[in-house]
Design a protein around this motif. Structure first.
Motif, PDB file in Angstrom:
ATOM      1  N   LYS A   4       8.098  19.082 -33.272  1.00  0.00           N
ATOM      2  CA  LYS A   4       8.729  18.600 -32.045  1.00  0.00           C
ATOM      3  C   LYS A   4       7.770  17.765 -31.199  1.00  0.00           C
ATOM      4  CE  LYS A   4       9.558  22.635 -30.278  1.00  0.00           C
ATOM      5  NZ  LYS A   4       8.753  23.428 -31.245  1.00  0.00           N
ATOM      6  N   THR A   5       6.618  18.358 -30.869  1.00  0.00           N
ATOM      7  CA  THR A   5       5.670  17.666 -29.996  1.00  0.00           C
ATOM      8  C   THR A   5       5.116  16.413 -30.667  1.00  0.00           C
ATOM      9  OG1 THR A   5       5.076  19.722 -28.860  1.00  0.00           O
ATOM     10  CG2 THR A   5       3.508  17.899 -28.722  1.00  0.00           C
ATOM     11  N   THR A   6       4.842  16.490 -31.955  1.00  0.00           N
ATOM     12  CA  THR A   6       4.356  15.307 -32.678  1.00  0.00           C
ATOM     13  C   THR A   6       5.388  14.188 -32.622  1.00  0.00           C
ATOM     14  OG1 THR A   6       3.042  16.670 -34.178  1.00  0.00           O
ATOM     15  CG2 THR A   6       3.556  14.440 -34.915  1.00  0.00           C
ATOM     16  N   THR A   7       6.656  14.538 -32.787  1.00  0.00           N
ATOM     17  CA  THR A   7       7.730  13.551 -32.700  1.00  0.00           C
ATOM     18  C   THR A   7       7.745  12.894 -31.327  1.00  0.00           C
ATOM     19  OG1 THR A   7       9.098  14.683 -34.346  1.00  0.00           O
ATOM     20  CG2 THR A   7      10.235  13.244 -32.789  1.00  0.00           C
ATOM     21  N   LEU A   8       7.679  13.709 -30.269  1.00  0.00           N
ATOM     22  CA  LEU A   8       7.664  13.156 -28.909  1.00  0.00           C
ATOM     23  C   LEU A   8       6.471  12.232 -28.709  1.00  0.00           C
ATOM     24  CD1 LEU A   8       8.647  15.871 -26.267  1.00  0.00           C
ATOM     25  CD2 LEU A   8      10.058  14.127 -27.325  1.00  0.00           C
ATOM     26  N   ALA A  44      18.792  18.022 -31.155  1.00  0.00           N
ATOM     27  CA  ALA A  44      18.403  18.075 -32.564  1.00  0.00           C
ATOM     28  C   ALA A  44      17.607  19.360 -32.775  1.00  0.00           C
ATOM     29  CB  ALA A  44      17.561  16.862 -32.931  1.00  0.00           C
ATOM     30  N   ILE A  45      17.896  20.059 -33.851  1.00  0.00           N
ATOM     31  CA  ILE A  45      17.111  21.233 -34.219  1.00  0.00           C
ATOM     32  C   ILE A  45      16.214  20.845 -35.389  1.00  0.00           C
ATOM     33  CG2 ILE A  45      17.162  23.602 -35.082  1.00  0.00           C
ATOM     34  CD1 ILE A  45      19.809  23.983 -33.662  1.00  0.00           C
ATOM     35  N   MET A  46      14.909  21.031 -35.210  1.00  0.00           N
ATOM     36  CA  MET A  46      13.939  20.683 -36.243  1.00  0.00           C
ATOM     37  C   MET A  46      13.359  21.940 -36.886  1.00  0.00           C
ATOM     38  SD  MET A  46      11.671  17.485 -34.743  1.00  0.00           S
ATOM     39  CE  MET A  46      10.852  17.274 -36.339  1.00  0.00           C
ATOM     40  N   ASP A  47      13.017  21.826 -38.155  1.00  0.00           N
ATOM     41  CA  ASP A  47      12.303  22.890 -38.856  1.00  0.00           C
ATOM     42  C   ASP A  47      11.509  22.254 -39.985  1.00  0.00           C
ATOM     43  OD1 ASP A  47      11.415  25.431 -39.411  1.00  0.00           O
ATOM     44  OD2 ASP A  47      13.157  25.996 -40.606  1.00  0.00           O
ATOM     45  N   GLN A  48      10.242  22.590 -40.063  1.00  0.00           N
ATOM     46  CA  GLN A  48       9.350  22.075 -41.107  1.00  0.00           C
ATOM     47  C   GLN A  48       9.399  20.543 -41.211  1.00  0.00           C
ATOM     48  OE1 GLN A  48       9.744  24.279 -44.815  1.00  0.00           O
ATOM     49  NE2 GLN A  48      10.153  26.180 -43.713  1.00  0.00           N
ATOM     50  N   GLY A  49       9.392  19.896 -40.052  1.00  0.00           N
ATOM     51  CA  GLY A  49       9.303  18.446 -40.015  1.00  0.00           C
ATOM     52  C   GLY A  49      10.593  17.701 -40.273  1.00  0.00           C
ATOM     53  N   GLU A  50      11.713  18.417 -40.367  1.00  0.00           N
ATOM     54  CA  GLU A  50      12.999  17.781 -40.641  1.00  0.00           C
ATOM     55  C   GLU A  50      14.023  18.161 -39.584  1.00  0.00           C
ATOM     56  OE1 GLU A  50      13.806  19.298 -44.573  1.00  0.00           O
ATOM     57  OE2 GLU A  50      12.983  17.493 -45.507  1.00  0.00           O
ATOM     58  N   ILE A  51      14.988  17.288 -39.349  1.00  0.00           N
ATOM     59  CA  ILE A  51      16.116  17.617 -38.481  1.00  0.00           C
ATOM     60  C   ILE A  51      17.185  18.293 -39.339  1.00  0.00           C
ATOM     61  CG2 ILE A  51      18.015  16.667 -37.111  1.00  0.00           C
ATOM     62  CD1 ILE A  51      16.118  14.549 -36.083  1.00  0.00           C
ATOM     63  N   ILE A  52      17.511  19.533 -38.985  1.00  0.00           N
ATOM     64  CA  ILE A  52      18.472  20.287 -39.780  1.00  0.00           C
ATOM     65  C   ILE A  52      19.844  20.367 -39.107  1.00  0.00           C
ATOM     66  CG2 ILE A  52      16.708  21.609 -40.990  1.00  0.00           C
ATOM     67  CD1 ILE A  52      17.178  23.913 -39.047  1.00  0.00           C
TER      68      ILE A  52
END
Length: 253
Positions: free
Chosen positions: A45-49, A203-211
């Motif tokens: 999440k934070t890396t994406t932001l 968006a819900i993220m898990d392990q670097g992906e949007i699920i």
């Protein structure tokens, strides 16, 4: 003609050596909405932001913010966004009023510090130093600092972590007020109640992906359609409502 998104993320990727922490995600944020990014610690999440904010290099894919390519024009991006500062970024021996003037000068903006402080209910603290503020006051001041350049998009990374119920609810109202003034808000949170209340979509993220990506209401409906059930218990109030009722809604500062 459909309105272009304020943020368009396509195949966004971040790698650290052989590890890919953000795995080619794509999503759009509509102008004027509150958009949430949820996920467990380490989800990306934070890396994406930080990539969207031009604070971290993009290893793959593209991000357009207000039509501007983030990777190609990072300085232009920083001029039109607001980022919630951590308290460690404040100057301890500079008053709130003076700091807002200083932050405004970084953008070449002539700001009215008292107007900004009033907007976050800190006008009476204008001559105080950050070290004298409570946790909730520091969070509100960080948002005031993020608004000095009149941003088109405001980024908030877990804005209510560690706050008491009064301060948390007050900050929710502040975020809604800022959004009502036409500023798009993108936030991360670990509080599901917060995300459900504030976010138009998430968006819900898990392990670097949007699920998952949809409105909170639509996500709940989809879960129920898949046959999810839990013990039916209708409560008109919860413990936080009791706490607020007994101690009052006003901030304790």
């Amino acid at each position: 003609m459909a309105q272009l998104p304020i943020i368009a993320v396509k195949n966004l990727t971040k790698r650290y050596g052989s590890t890919t922490t953000v795995k080619g995600i794509s999503f759009e944020v509509k102008k004027g909405e509150i958009f949430g990014i949820l996920g467990p610690n380490g989800a990306g999440k934070t890396t994406t932001l930080e990539m969207i904010e031009a604070l971290r290099p993009i290893d793959g894919g593209t991000v357009l913010l207000d039509g501007i390519d983030v990777a190609k024009k990072p300085q232009r991006i920083r001029e039109i966004i607001g980022i919630q500062l951590q308290s460690s970024n404040f100057y301890d021996k500079v008053t709130l009023k003076e700091q807002l003037k200083m932050f405004g000068s970084f953008y070449g903006e002539s700001v009215d510090p008292m107007e900004l402080l009033e907007s976050v209910q800190l006008a009476e603290k204008s001559k105080s130093f950050p070290e004298k503020l409570s946790g909730g006051q520091k969070q509100r001041f960080s948002i005031a600092c993020a608004l000095v350049n009149k941003p088109k998009v405001l980024f908030l990374d877990e804005p209510t972590t560690g706050l008491d119920p009064q301060a948390r609810r007050n900050l929710w109202e502040l975020i809604q007020t800022i959004n009502a003034d036409g500023i798009t808000v993108v936030l991360t949170s670990h509080y599901m109640e917060e995300a459900q209340l504030l976010c138009d979509r998430l968006a819900i993220m898990d392990q670097g992906e949007i699920i998952a990506l949809d409105s909170p209401k639509a996500m709940i409906k989809q879960l129920l359609k898949r046959g999810f059930t839990k013990k039916e218990q209708v409560e008109q109030a919860d413990l936080e409502d009791v706490y607020i009722d007994l101690t009052g809604k006003a901030l304790r500062e």
